[in-house]
Design a protein around this motif. Structure first.
Motif, PDB file in Angstrom:
ATOM      1  N   VAL A 253       0.838  -1.201   0.000  1.00  0.00           N
ATOM      2  CA  VAL A 253       0.000   0.000   0.000  1.00  0.00           C
ATOM      3  C   VAL A 253       0.870   1.247   0.000  1.00  0.00           C
ATOM      4  O   VAL A 253       0.606   2.212  -0.725  1.00  0.00           O
ATOM      5  CB  VAL A 253      -0.954  -0.008   1.217  1.00  0.00           C
ATOM      6  CG1 VAL A 253      -1.632   1.352   1.383  1.00  0.00           C
ATOM      7  CG2 VAL A 253      -2.009  -1.095   1.054  1.00  0.00           C
TER       8      VAL A 253
ATOM      9  N   ASP B 127       0.060   0.428  -4.232  1.00  0.00           N
ATOM     10  CA  ASP B 127      -0.990  -0.540  -4.575  1.00  0.00           C
ATOM     11  C   ASP B 127      -2.311  -0.154  -3.920  1.00  0.00           C
ATOM     12  O   ASP B 127      -2.330   0.432  -2.829  1.00  0.00           O
ATOM     13  CB  ASP B 127      -0.619  -1.937  -4.075  1.00  0.00           C
ATOM     14  CG  ASP B 127       0.414  -2.622  -4.959  1.00  0.00           C
ATOM     15  OD1 ASP B 127       0.913  -1.965  -5.893  1.00  0.00           O
ATOM     16  OD2 ASP B 127       0.722  -3.801  -4.706  1.00  0.00           O
ATOM     17  N   ASP B 128      -3.412  -0.500  -4.568  1.00  0.00           N
ATOM     18  CA  ASP B 128      -4.696  -0.382  -3.884  1.00  0.00           C
ATOM     19  C   ASP B 128      -4.839  -1.570  -2.933  1.00  0.00           C
ATOM     20  O   ASP B 128      -4.010  -2.492  -2.925  1.00  0.00           O
ATOM     21  CB  ASP B 128      -5.849  -0.294  -4.876  1.00  0.00           C
ATOM     22  CG  ASP B 128      -5.976  -1.508  -5.782  1.00  0.00           C
ATOM     23  OD1 ASP B 128      -5.416  -2.580  -5.457  1.00  0.00           O
ATOM     24  OD2 ASP B 128      -6.641  -1.403  -6.830  1.00  0.00           O
TER      25      ASP B 128
ATOM     26  N   THR C 137      -6.856  -4.059  -2.897  1.00  0.00           N
ATOM     27  CA  THR C 137      -7.029  -5.368  -3.542  1.00  0.00           C
ATOM     28  C   THR C 137      -5.681  -5.937  -3.977  1.00  0.00           C
ATOM     29  O   THR C 137      -5.361  -7.100  -3.711  1.00  0.00           O
ATOM     30  CB  THR C 137      -7.971  -5.247  -4.752  1.00  0.00           C
ATOM     31  OG1 THR C 137      -9.260  -4.806  -4.299  1.00  0.00           O
ATOM     32  CG2 THR C 137      -8.120  -6.593  -5.447  1.00  0.00           C
TER      33      THR C 137
ATOM     34  N   SER D 128      -9.355  -8.136  -0.684  1.00  0.00           N
ATOM     35  CA  SER D 128      -9.282  -6.973   0.198  1.00  0.00           C
ATOM     36  C   SER D 128     -10.192  -7.134   1.417  1.00  0.00           C
ATOM     37  O   SER D 128      -9.885  -6.629   2.502  1.00  0.00           O
ATOM     38  CB  SER D 128      -9.646  -5.695  -0.561  1.00  0.00           C
ATOM     39  OG  SER D 128     -10.966  -5.760  -1.077  1.00  0.00           O
TER      40      SER D 128
ATOM     41  N   SER E 143      -7.601   1.018   5.661  1.00  0.00           N
ATOM     42  CA  SER E 143      -7.596   2.362   5.070  1.00  0.00           C
ATOM     43  C   SER E 143      -7.067   3.403   6.055  1.00  0.00           C
ATOM     44  O   SER E 143      -6.305   4.305   5.682  1.00  0.00           O
ATOM     45  CB  SER E 143      -9.008   2.744   4.617  1.00  0.00           C
ATOM     46  OG  SER E 143      -9.911   2.698   5.707  1.00  0.00           O
TER      47      SER E 143
ATOM     48  N   ARG F 132      -3.601   5.344   5.068  1.00  0.00           N
ATOM     49  CA  ARG F 132      -3.715   6.711   4.584  1.00  0.00           C
ATOM     50  C   ARG F 132      -3.196   7.754   5.560  1.00  0.00           C
ATOM     51  O   ARG F 132      -2.769   8.823   5.170  1.00  0.00           O
ATOM     52  CB  ARG F 132      -5.181   7.020   4.267  1.00  0.00           C
ATOM     53  CG  ARG F 132      -5.741   6.241   3.093  1.00  0.00           C
ATOM     54  CD  ARG F 132      -7.223   6.495   2.943  1.00  0.00           C
ATOM     55  NE  ARG F 132      -7.819   5.620   1.945  1.00  0.00           N
ATOM     56  CZ  ARG F 132      -9.140   5.459   1.793  1.00  0.00           C
ATOM     57  NH1 ARG F 132      -9.973   6.119   2.571  1.00  0.00           N
ATOM     58  NH2 ARG F 132      -9.612   4.644   0.872  1.00  0.00           N
TER      59      ARG F 132
END
Length: 258
Positions: free
Chosen positions: A209, A213-214, A216, A227, A243, A247
């Motif tokens: 991440v 990468d997302d 998933t 995910s 998340s 983030r």
């Protein structure tokens, strides 16, 4: 969070700061926000410059600058803090067992095991906490390990990336019986192999991440089914979605084992 006064309404910090991840330990420092009701497998030790309020399953308030939440105990943070530290310990580790037992026996707010320090390295805080909770294991990482355990630790990143990991397969690779290997691994690394693998997958997902990468892609790359599986795992272990962790947190992905 349900605000119940001017101070609470005016001050609602959100999760944001920096974190350290190593097998068996997630440590966070920064602002600690409110949460919904949840339970996580890790023992959670929270300290802050101002009093937090944590509600347990019965709705009882645990308020103070030091709160210890036992493993698997439903709770929610009602009032967070602008500055604090939250350390999650694997409950199967010796330090985690010690913290859990203290909270169960003496209460969530009468267990002064960690003092918030604004300017000290998070890794130092973690090391001192482990030494306080489990003095006999404080020098664990420095002690000589069995060569088979060292061999396993070298192989595990590639094994984790390749797919499912079993104690039987790893034991065969390092030339020990399953029972001998799993006993040595737990004793010398501090947590069982299956839990080590789970923490390793989480570390791999966070690395992905952070690299862009997302969720998933990060989940698949770290060996999670999808995910949703990654999200369930982070919620079960820490009570937070990936998340939030990805983030709003800068990571130190420490390789050291506790």
């Amino acid at each position: 969070m349900n605000s119940r006064g001017g101070d609470a309404a005016a001050f609602e910090p959100r999760w944001g700061g920096s974190a350290l991840l190593r097998p068996g330990v997630l440590a966070f420092t920064g602002s600690i926000g409110p949460t919904d009701v949840h339970a996580h497998h890790a023992v959670q030790i929270i300290t802050a410059t101002t009093a937090l309020t944590v509600l347990d399953e019965q709705g009882a308030q645990h308020r103070g600058t030091k709160v210890v939440v036992p493993a698997d105990a439903p709770h929610r943070i009602e009032v967070g803090a602008q500055e604090g530290t939250a350390i999650f310990l694997e409950p199967e580790s010796t330090p985690g067992q010690a913290a859990h037992s203290r909270a169960v026996r003496y209460g969530w707010t009468v267990t002064p095991v960690l003092t918030f320090t604004r300017r000290r390295a998070l890794a130092t805080v973690v090391d001192e906490l482990v030494a306080h909770l489990a003095p006999a294991t404080a020098d664990h990482g420095a002690a000589a390990r069995h060569p088979a355990v060292d061999d396993a630790l070298r192989r595990l990143p590639d094994l984790v990336a390749a797919g499912p990991v079993s104690g039987t397969d790893v034991a065969a690779l390092v030339g020990l019986s399953v029972s001998r290997f799993t006993h040595l691994f737990t004793e010398q690394v501090g947590i069982p192999l299956r839990r080590y693998v789970l923490w390793s997958r989480l570390r791999a997902a966070i690395i992905r991440v952070q690299a862009g990468d997302d969720l998933t892609g990060a989940a698949h790359g770290a060996g999670f089914a999808d995910s949703a599986h990654l999200t369930r795992t982070t919620r079960e272990m820490f009570g937070l979605p990936p998340s939030v962790l990805s983030r709003h947190v800068s990571w130190d992905l420490d390789q050291a084992s506790g």
